[in-house]
Design a protein around this motif. Structure first.
Motif, PDB file in Angstrom:
ATOM      1  N   ASN A  14      -1.233  -4.620  -8.061  1.00 30.07           N
ATOM      2  CA  ASN A  14      -1.593  -3.953  -6.814  1.00 30.07           C
ATOM      3  C   ASN A  14      -0.538  -2.900  -6.502  1.00 30.07           C
ATOM      4  OD1 ASN A  14      -3.949  -5.415  -6.159  1.00 30.07           O
ATOM      5  ND2 ASN A  14      -2.672  -7.166  -5.678  1.00 30.07           N
ATOM      6  N   PRO A  15      -0.832  -1.985  -5.628  1.00 31.06           N
ATOM      7  CA  PRO A  15      -2.112  -1.734  -4.969  1.00 31.06           C
ATOM      8  C   PRO A  15      -3.085  -1.043  -5.912  1.00 31.06           C
ATOM      9  CG  PRO A  15      -0.556  -0.055  -4.314  1.00 31.06           C
ATOM     10  CD  PRO A  15       0.195  -1.027  -5.199  1.00 31.06           C
ATOM     11  N   GLN A  16      -4.327  -1.081  -5.543  1.00 30.31           N
ATOM     12  CA  GLN A  16      -5.336  -0.370  -6.310  1.00 30.31           C
ATOM     13  C   GLN A  16      -5.182   1.131  -6.023  1.00 30.31           C
ATOM     14  OE1 GLN A  16      -7.346  -2.061  -8.532  1.00 30.31           O
ATOM     15  NE2 GLN A  16      -5.872  -3.622  -7.943  1.00 30.31           N
TER      16      GLN A  16
ATOM     17  N   SER B  83      -3.217   3.307  -2.241  1.00 30.58           N
ATOM     18  CA  SER B  83      -1.818   3.325  -2.676  1.00 30.58           C
ATOM     19  C   SER B  83      -1.154   4.609  -2.207  1.00 30.58           C
ATOM     20  CB  SER B  83      -1.747   3.227  -4.200  1.00 30.58           C
ATOM     21  OG  SER B  83      -2.371   4.350  -4.782  1.00 30.58           O
TER      22      SER B  83
ATOM     23  N   VAL C  52       0.813  -1.217   0.000  1.00 28.28           N
ATOM     24  CA  VAL C  52       0.000   0.000   0.000  1.00 28.28           C
ATOM     25  C   VAL C  52       0.846   1.267   0.000  1.00 28.28           C
ATOM     26  CG1 VAL C  52      -2.032  -1.079   1.039  1.00 28.28           C
ATOM     27  CG2 VAL C  52      -0.282  -0.041   2.506  1.00 28.28           C
TER      28      VAL C  52
END
Length: 132
Positions: A97-99, A103, A86
């Motif tokens: 990822n991350p979305q 993020s 993240v």
């Protein structure tokens, strides 16, 4: 001699019953032997959206259990050669990822992010927490 005929008749009757019973059982079988007994109905999570979400039946929104409460500890690992996902730019990992919605979080804010994400209903978790 009568005993051997009687014994022979009994043996013949038993043999006949062994042949007749399985033949009757075969006739009682379903017309389609390849009928699916337990059809599998599933969806690939990669293809699902929030529109597919179905709440758990009987789930209660309050943060107290119906019988007892549990204290849950989430233990995360901080590797020196790998930052928390993240904290990275959107879609920067091999898994995409991350979305974007989770993020670029500062390293110092990661514990609070997960605490709030897992315990406090909000926009990012769409109101779903560890309890509900």
């Amino acid at each position: 001699m009568k005993r051997s005929r009687t014994a022979g008749a009994i043996v013949a009757a038993l043999a006949l019953s062994l042949i007749v019973v399985p033949a009757t059982a075969v006739r009682a079988a379903p017309a389609d032997p390849f009928r699916v007994v337990d059809p599998q109905r599933w969806a690939n999570p990669d293809h699902m959206t929030w529109d597919d979400y179905v709440p758990v039946p009987g789930a209660d929104r309050p943060a107290t259990g119906s019988v007892r409460n549990f204290r849950i500890a989430l233990v995360t690992l901080d590797y020196p050669d790998q930052p928390f996902v993240v904290t990275q730019a959107p879609h920067s990992t091999v898994f995409g990822n991350p979305q974007p919605s989770a993020s670029g979080i500062a390293r110092a804010d990661v514990p609070a992010f997960y605490r709030d994400f897992l315990n406090t209903p909000g926009a990012l978790n769409r109101g779903h927490t560890l309890h509900a």
